[in-house]
Design a protein around this motif. Structure first.
Motif, PDB file in Angstrom:
ATOM      1  N   ILE A  91      -2.858   2.667   2.119  1.00 22.46           N
ATOM      2  CA  ILE A  91      -3.153   3.757   1.190  1.00 22.46           C
ATOM      3  C   ILE A  91      -3.978   4.831   1.885  1.00 22.46           C
ATOM      4  O   ILE A  91      -3.707   6.039   1.770  1.00 22.46           O
ATOM      5  CB  ILE A  91      -3.883   3.218  -0.051  1.00 22.46           C
ATOM      6  N   GLY A  92      -5.011   4.409   2.627  1.00 22.41           N
ATOM      7  CA  GLY A  92      -5.851   5.366   3.338  1.00 22.41           C
ATOM      8  C   GLY A  92      -5.087   6.141   4.387  1.00 22.41           C
ATOM      9  O   GLY A  92      -5.244   7.367   4.521  1.00 22.41           O
ATOM     10  N   ASN A  93      -4.239   5.456   5.142  1.00 23.94           N
ATOM     11  CA  ASN A  93      -3.472   6.131   6.190  1.00 23.94           C
ATOM     12  C   ASN A  93      -2.550   7.200   5.619  1.00 23.94           C
ATOM     13  O   ASN A  93      -2.413   8.291   6.191  1.00 23.94           O
ATOM     14  CB  ASN A  93      -2.648   5.102   6.978  1.00 23.94           C
ATOM     15  N   LEU A  94      -1.905   6.909   4.505  1.00 22.90           N
ATOM     16  CA  LEU A  94      -0.995   7.882   3.921  1.00 22.90           C
ATOM     17  C   LEU A  94      -1.742   9.090   3.361  1.00 22.90           C
ATOM     18  O   LEU A  94      -1.232  10.216   3.389  1.00 22.90           O
ATOM     19  CB  LEU A  94      -0.149   7.228   2.831  1.00 22.90           C
ATOM     20  N   GLN A  95      -2.949   8.880   2.862  1.00 28.62           N
ATOM     21  CA  GLN A  95      -3.769  10.011   2.437  1.00 28.62           C
ATOM     22  C   GLN A  95      -4.091  10.913   3.624  1.00 28.62           C
ATOM     23  O   GLN A  95      -4.030  12.149   3.528  1.00 28.62           O
ATOM     24  CB  GLN A  95      -5.052   9.520   1.777  1.00 28.62           C
ATOM     25  N   LEU A  96      -4.429  10.319   4.765  1.00 25.34           N
ATOM     26  CA  LEU A  96      -4.748  11.112   5.955  1.00 25.34           C
ATOM     27  C   LEU A  96      -3.524  11.882   6.453  1.00 25.34           C
ATOM     28  O   LEU A  96      -3.623  13.071   6.792  1.00 25.34           O
ATOM     29  CB  LEU A  96      -5.274  10.195   7.057  1.00 25.34           C
ATOM     30  N   ILE A  97      -2.381  11.200   6.525  1.00 26.13           N
ATOM     31  CA  ILE A  97      -1.164  11.852   7.020  1.00 26.13           C
ATOM     32  C   ILE A  97      -0.782  13.029   6.134  1.00 26.13           C
ATOM     33  O   ILE A  97      -0.499  14.139   6.606  1.00 26.13           O
ATOM     34  CB  ILE A  97      -0.017  10.837   7.107  1.00 26.13           C
TER      35      ILE A  97
ATOM     36  N   GLY B 157       0.814  -1.215   0.000  1.00 28.86           N
ATOM     37  CA  GLY B 157       0.000   0.000   0.000  1.00 28.86           C
ATOM     38  C   GLY B 157       0.842   1.257   0.000  1.00 28.86           C
ATOM     39  O   GLY B 157       0.498   2.256  -0.655  1.00 28.86           O
ATOM     40  N   THR B 158       1.947   1.211   0.700  1.00 31.25           N
ATOM     41  CA  THR B 158       2.861   2.351   0.739  1.00 31.25           C
ATOM     42  C   THR B 158       3.455   2.609  -0.644  1.00 31.25           C
ATOM     43  O   THR B 158       3.551   3.764  -1.087  1.00 31.25           O
ATOM     44  CB  THR B 158       3.982   2.080   1.751  1.00 31.25           C
ATOM     45  N   ILE B 159       3.850   1.547  -1.332  1.00 27.66           N
ATOM     46  CA  ILE B 159       4.420   1.696  -2.673  1.00 27.66           C
ATOM     47  C   ILE B 159       3.384   2.277  -3.637  1.00 27.66           C
ATOM     48  O   ILE B 159       3.689   3.169  -4.436  1.00 27.66           O
ATOM     49  CB  ILE B 159       4.939   0.335  -3.173  1.00 27.66           C
TER      50      ILE B 159
ATOM     51  N   PRO C  41      -8.084  14.451  -0.064  1.00 28.81           N
ATOM     52  CA  PRO C  41      -7.404  13.260   0.466  1.00 28.81           C
ATOM     53  C   PRO C  41      -8.198  12.522   1.526  1.00 28.81           C
ATOM     54  O   PRO C  41      -8.126  11.299   1.607  1.00 28.81           O
ATOM     55  CB  PRO C  41      -6.110  13.839   1.045  1.00 28.81           C
ATOM     56  N   PHE C  42      -8.970  13.233   2.359  1.00 26.23           N
ATOM     57  CA  PHE C  42      -9.730  12.551   3.398  1.00 26.23           C
ATOM     58  C   PHE C  42     -10.878  11.748   2.799  1.00 26.23           C
ATOM     59  O   PHE C  42     -11.191  10.648   3.263  1.00 26.23           O
ATOM     60  CB  PHE C  42     -10.262  13.557   4.412  1.00 26.23           C
ATOM     61  N   LEU C  43     -11.506  12.289   1.772  1.00 28.95           N
ATOM     62  CA  LEU C  43     -12.560  11.550   1.071  1.00 28.95           C
ATOM     63  C   LEU C  43     -11.989  10.281   0.456  1.00 28.95           C
ATOM     64  O   LEU C  43     -12.570   9.183   0.591  1.00 28.95           O
ATOM     65  CB  LEU C  43     -13.184  12.429  -0.006  1.00 28.95           C
ATOM     66  N   LEU C  44     -10.854  10.389  -0.211  1.00 26.32           N
ATOM     67  CA  LEU C  44     -10.231   9.210  -0.809  1.00 26.32           C
ATOM     68  C   LEU C  44      -9.850   8.194   0.257  1.00 26.32           C
ATOM     69  O   LEU C  44     -10.039   6.980   0.068  1.00 26.32           O
ATOM     70  CB  LEU C  44      -8.995   9.638  -1.597  1.00 26.32           C
TER      71      LEU C  44
END
Length: 415
Positions: free
Chosen positions: A329-335, A276-278, A289-292
């Motif tokens: 993927i979701g966590n990185l969008q939030l960060i 997911g990070t990659i 980004p929060f919606l995604l």
């Protein structure tokens, strides 16, 4: 906007390369420490009860000082807090190595050192999140966060394996000593980060009086912060217990796996986070980004619910990889969205508050998992974890504030 296909763009900056290298080395040391500490305590200072006391002595100050660390990061700059915390952790683990090698430590000494180590880590965590926007342009934040997260996942996979081998061949004292060396290396890289300088357009402005007077209650009054805090706490209420209690109970019980099988399932979680990070590093930064993040997180809920009926080691591992890929993927969008939105001089405090929702939920989540599994068996906990994920994601998606959230500087919600 971060262009797709440029996941390595942050590595153009010397300061970021130094930060990344230091974090990689330090995280490898942490993986070694996580093997050496329980082995040492169980072998020399009592059984599981004493180990629980030591881990509590580490975990409580770690959680309690997250907000303090965030405030210190904003007041004295993230670099200062990180360097001081790394030095404190290096001294604590060096003392542990010396006492383990000489056999002079008793249980109380180990507990005191665990308190120092946990307190320093609590100070370090929010500062380590707040420093990234000071080193990179906004368009590079998502790729930078992905690189840091990816190296963390790699070190968490390899560090414990190296630690187990080192402790088996030489003993816990050598493991502690090597961990101390990694903190020294990390501190030296931070000195290099400081010399290279912070990005002028994103460095914290400590002269802003509103930043100095921003209180905890004022931050919590922000609707987006409150919603993130509540939903993150709900997610972590289920997820920590799933990974640390329910999954090993499922592997040992209904799945009839040996330790190697459980290790494979744990590796599948790590592989999903790394994948997911990659993926997140290779996609453009989202305008919403929060919606995604919520849209990506929601499908993880049915995958988690399906884990008890995976049908064997390989299918269950595949489900774990898929679920944790989405979660990463979701966590990185939030960060990234949070870093782009919060003013740099407030980012440490915002990060410290929100970290409470994840770190602070760990004891309660593991206790809840143990109770549910005791009453229903391991299968009963996974639907509960899936429900917390789904409820949190749906609560986010039905909120207009969340759906319309735009981290553009001109649209800051913070006063």
């Amino acid at each position: 906007m971060n262009q797709a296909g440029e996941p390595m763009a942050p590595l153009r900056h010397t300061s970021f390369r130094l930060l990344l290298a230091g974090e990689l080395v330090s995280n490898f040391g942490d993986g070694i420490f996580l093997v050496a500490l329980p082995w040492y305590v169980l072998a020399h200072h009592g059984g599981a009860l004493r180990l629980g006391a030591v881990l509590t002595a580490y975990g409580v100050p770690r959680t309690a000082l997250l907000v303090v660390g965030g405030h210190a990061s904003d007041r004295y700059r993230p670099w200062t807090v990180m360097l001081a915390a790394n030095c404190a952790r290096g001294v604590a683990v060096s003392a542990l190595a010396a006492t383990a090698a000489t056999g002079t430590a008793n249980g109380r000494v180990v507990i005191v050192l665990a308190v120092v180590f946990g307190a320093a880590e609590g100070m370090f965590i929010p500062a380590s999140e707040a420093i990234v926007p000071a080193l990179l342009a906004r368009s590079e934040l998502q790729a930078g966060n992905a690189l840091i997260s990816g190296t963390t996942q790699l070190s968490q996979l390899a560090g414990p394996a190296l630690g187990g081998l080192l402790v088996a061949l030489f003993g816990p004292a050598e493991g502690f000593a090597l961990d101390a060396v990694t903190f020294a290396i990390s501190a030296l890289t931070l000195v290099g980060v400081h010399r290279d300088g912070l990005t002028p357009t994103t460095a914290p402005s400590l002269g802003d009086p509103s930043a100095k007077t921003m209180t905890l209650s004022a931050l919590l009054a922000q609707p987006i912060v409150r919603l993130m805090l509540i939903t993150d706490a709900l997610i972590n209420l289920g997820s920590t217990g799933m990974g640390r209690v329910a999954l090993p109970a499922l592997a040992r019980g209904p799945m009839h796996l040996h330790a190697t099988g459980y290790g494979a399932l744990s590796a599948a979680m790590g592989a999903g986070l790394l994948l997911g990070t990659i993926i997140a590093a290779s996609i453009p930064s989202a305008q919403r980004p929060f919606l995604l993040a919520s849209l990506v997180l929601l499908p993880a809920a049915p995958l988690i619910a399906a884990l008890p009926d995976g049908g064997g080691l390989i299918p269950t591992a595949i489900i774990l990889v898929a679920a944790f890929t989405l979660i990463a993927i979701g966590n990185l969008q939030l960060i990234t969205g949070l870093q782009q939105w919060a003013r740099p001089e407030l980012l440490g405090r915002v990060t410290g508050i929100l970290m409470l929702a994840s770190v602070g939920m760990m004891p309660l989540s593991t206790l809840l998992a143990g109770l549910v599994i005791h009453l229903t068996g391991p299968r009963g906990y996974f639907p509960l974890d899936a429900a917390t994920i789904a409820i949190a994601a749906i609560a986010q998606l039905i909120s207009p504030t969340w759906r319309r959230f735009d981290p553009t500087p001109a649209k800051h919600a913070l006063p």
